[in-house]
Design a protein around this motif. Structure first.
Motif, short mmCIF file in Angstrom:
data_model
loop_
_atom_site.label_atom_id
_atom_site.label_comp_id
_atom_site.label_asym_id
_atom_site.label_seq_id
_atom_site.Cartn_x
_atom_site.Cartn_y
_atom_site.Cartn_z
N GLY A 1 23.62 33.58 42.26
CA GLY A 1 22.54 33.61 43.22
C GLY A 1 21.94 35.00 43.28
O GLY A 1 22.52 35.99 42.81
N ALA A 2 20.79 35.06 43.87
CA ALA A 2 20.07 36.33 43.94
C ALA A 2 20.87 37.37 44.70
O ALA A 2 21.34 37.13 45.80
N GLY A 3 21.04 38.53 44.07
CA GLY A 3 21.72 39.63 44.75
C GLY A 3 23.21 39.47 44.88
O GLY A 3 23.83 40.17 45.67
N GLY A 4 23.84 38.57 44.11
CA GLY A 4 25.28 38.33 44.25
C GLY A 4 26.10 39.58 43.99
O GLY A 4 26.92 39.99 44.81
N ALA A 5 25.91 40.19 42.85
CA ALA A 5 26.67 41.40 42.50
C ALA A 5 26.34 42.54 43.45
O ALA A 5 27.22 43.30 43.86
N GLN A 6 25.08 42.65 43.82
CA GLN A 6 24.67 43.71 44.73
C GLN A 6 25.34 43.55 46.09
O GLN A 6 25.80 44.53 46.69
N ALA A 7 25.45 42.31 46.58
CA ALA A 7 26.10 42.05 47.87
C ALA A 7 27.58 42.37 47.78
O ALA A 7 28.16 42.94 48.72
N ARG A 8 28.20 42.02 46.65
CA ARG A 8 29.63 42.34 46.47
C ARG A 8 29.85 43.84 46.51
O ARG A 8 30.79 44.33 47.15
N HIS A 9 29.03 44.56 45.80
CA HIS A 9 29.19 46.02 45.72
C HIS A 9 29.00 46.66 47.10
O HIS A 9 29.75 47.57 47.47
N ALA A 10 28.04 46.18 47.84
CA ALA A 10 27.78 46.74 49.17
C ALA A 10 28.97 46.48 50.10
O ALA A 10 29.39 47.38 50.85
N LEU A 11 29.52 45.27 50.03
CA LEU A 11 30.65 44.94 50.89
C LEU A 11 31.91 45.70 50.45
O LEU A 11 32.67 46.17 51.29
N ARG A 12 32.09 45.83 49.14
CA ARG A 12 33.24 46.60 48.63
C ARG A 12 33.16 48.04 49.12
O ARG A 12 34.17 48.61 49.58
N ASP A 13 32.00 48.65 49.04
CA ASP A 13 31.84 50.04 49.46
C ASP A 13 32.06 50.20 50.97
O ASP A 13 32.55 51.24 51.43
N ALA A 14 31.71 49.17 51.73
CA ALA A 14 31.87 49.23 53.18
C ALA A 14 33.31 49.03 53.61
O ALA A 14 33.76 49.59 54.61
N LEU A 15 34.08 48.23 52.85
CA LEU A 15 35.43 47.85 53.27
C LEU A 15 36.54 48.56 52.52
O LEU A 15 37.71 48.42 52.87
N HIS A 16 36.21 49.32 51.49
CA HIS A 16 37.23 50.03 50.72
C HIS A 16 36.82 51.49 50.52
O HIS A 16 35.90 51.77 49.75
N ASP A 17 37.51 52.36 51.21
CA ASP A 17 37.25 53.80 51.01
C ASP A 17 37.83 54.29 49.69
O ASP A 17 37.43 55.34 49.19
N HIS A 18 38.82 53.56 49.17
CA HIS A 18 39.48 53.96 47.93
C HIS A 18 39.51 52.77 46.97
O HIS A 18 39.84 51.65 47.37
N THR A 19 39.20 53.00 45.73
CA THR A 19 39.23 51.94 44.71
C THR A 19 39.97 52.41 43.47
O THR A 19 39.68 51.98 42.35
N ASP A 20 40.96 53.31 43.68
CA ASP A 20 41.63 53.95 42.55
C ASP A 20 43.00 53.39 42.22
O ASP A 20 43.65 53.82 41.28
#
Length: 484
Positions: A442-461
């Motif tokens: 759907g439109a903006g699927g990956a973009q929505a995931r990235h935005a939510l990931r950045d909001a909910l995860h301060d660390h991705t290492d």
């Protein structure tokens, strides 16, 4: 004086009398015998009736005595249970005070939850790997014998699963623990666990970012209050540290739990999503399903992991929602459907597996996180697992076939964080199969995931475990310094 004439003799009188007597004798004897026989029969019936009546009375008396005896035994058992509960409450209250006054040592206790998995499992494995640097004695408090067996395979120290097997040394270790690490309500099967660790600094890792009201906001009317429910509320704090995944979640967690410090360092369980699992990581993983998923991935096939949350009081909802049709559609494309049910509904797996042979059900009470790493697409509804899966940057589909019923009859949602969901929402199995077939987010699927990931995860290492160990070391220092 002259005498009257002599009576006239009746001819054959004696013979006639004898004949009459002879004729009458059998009749009288027969009638008498009949009467006697009838009387005896009547007496026998009367005696039998009296005997039956007496038997019935005795039986009724015996039944009354049996019922009374059962009631007495039940009441005696209730009194014993009440006395045992009272003794437990008194002992726990006093042991909690003992724990608070007991000198603390550099000991950390990791408290097992309903299964060997989640954040405590990976915190435990990280601590064992860095025990020397942590300079602490690490112990695991298991929920059951199965957990104790798994912990033994890690080579770590484990308390007995049976409280009756605890020695004085075990008791000392628990009372001397300076830090306790938990990821759920502290409702361990050992009835003394909470009391023994009352004096330790408790670090709550919880088990996910939630869009449901939980903890202190998951309330009901007093008519539904029970000692267990009150205990659940009691175990919503007071924590020295609450571990989260992002600083933005602190205010939300403070609505749900009582804690002094908030540490957005990430969840240890998510580290395994970003690395190749070790042998210890794979403990308590359903290896049959894991190897099947790995095989599909090696052949270039898709692996769909469906991980819904549970429904209150409606355990047949998955069949009504179209799980058979979903399984058939995915199988027809040559792909694999894995279903990981919520622990509340996992007892349904054997029956569901019989009627849904195209589904690979994850074994009950097993660790799904290494398996999550193999999924090419996650299908869920309201489960916090979607937020963990964001770290993999792969498609998420939200299947909500009973949204109105769920939000009105099961759980109140607090999902403002999903104003823009991380994937397309399907309300029917037909809609979901269409998404599966087209593989379009759907439109903006990956973009929505990235935005939510950045909001909910301060660390991705993938280093949440290391950050947790550093925080545990600080808690140990604080606890021991306070005793000086």
């Amino acid at each position: 004086m002259s005498q009257g004439p002599a009576p006239t003799a009746i001819p054959h009188a004696d013979a006639l009398a004898q004949q009459i007597a002879a004729a009458l004798a059998p009749v009288e004897a027969s009638g008498l015998d009949a009467r006697v026989a009838a009387l005896e029969a009547s007496n026998a019936e009367l005696i039998a009736s009296i005997g039956e009546l007496v038997d019935n009375i005795v039986q009724l008396r015996n039944e009354d005595v049996h019922v009374l005896d059962q009631r007495g035994q039940a009441q005696a058992k209730q009194l014993e249970e009440l006395q045992a509960a009272l003794n437990l409450e008194r002992s726990s209250r006093d042991l909690a005070e003992v724990s608070r006054m007991h000198p603390k040592e550099r000991i950390v206790v990791f408290v097992g939850g309903t299964y060997f998995g989640n954040n405590v499992k990976y915190a435990w494995l990280a601590a064992l790997a860095q025990a020397e640097a942590l300079r602490a004695e690490c112990w695991f408090l298991p929920m059951d014998a199965r957990q104790a067996e798994l912990v033994a395979q890690t080579g770590g120290c484990c308390f007995p699963a049976n409280p009756a097997e605890w020695t004085a040394a075990h008791l000392h270790t628990a009372l001397a623990a300076a830090v306790a690490v938990i990821d759920d309500h502290l409702l361990n099967s050992n009835p003394y666990a909470a009391a023994l660790l009352a004096g330790a600094r408790q670090m709550q890792l919880w088990h996910g970012v939630s869009i449901k009201e939980i903890g202190l906001r998951n309330l009901a009317g007093l008519a539904s209050m029970s000692p267990h429910f009150a205990r659940v509320l009691r175990t919503c704090g007071d924590f020295s540290q609450l571990i989260g995944t992002s600083a933005t979640q602190e205010a939300e967690f403070r609505r749900w739990f009582g804690f002094r410090q908030y540490a957005p360092i990430g969840y240890p369980r998510n580290d395994v999503l970003l690395r190749e699992p070790t042998a210890h990581d794979l403990l308590n993983v359903d290896m049959d399903v894991y190897q099947r998923a790995a095989g599909y991935r090696q052949r270039g096939k898709r692996v769909y992991l469906y991980a819904p949350t549970f429904r209150d009081g409606n355990h047949g909802w998955m069949m009504d929602a179209g799980l058979p049709e979903l399984a058939a559609g995915i199988s027809a494309a040559g792909d694999l459907l894995i279903v990981n049910l919520h622990p509340v509904e996992q007892p349904l797996v054997p029956k569901l597996a019989e009627v849904l042979p195209l589904v690979s059900f994850v074994r009950s009470r097993s660790d799904a996180y290494p398996l999550l790493r193999l999924a090419t697409t996650l299908i869920t509804d309201y489960s916090s697992i979607m937020f963990d899966y964001l770290l993999l940057d792969r498609p998420v589909l939200l299947f909500r076939p009973d949204h109105v019923a769920y939000t009105t009859k099961s759980r109140q949602l607090f999902d403002a964080k999903l104003a823009t969901p991380p994937g397309t929402v399907a309300g029917t199995v037909g809609e979901l199969l269409k998404l599966v077939k087209t593989q379009k987010e759907g439109a903006g699927g990956a973009q929505a995931r990235h935005a939510l990931r950045d909001a909910l995860h301060d660390h991705t290492d993938g280093d949440a475990g290391q950050r947790l160990l550093a925080l545990i070391a600080q808690e140990l220092d604080t606890a021991l310094e306070a005793r000086r």
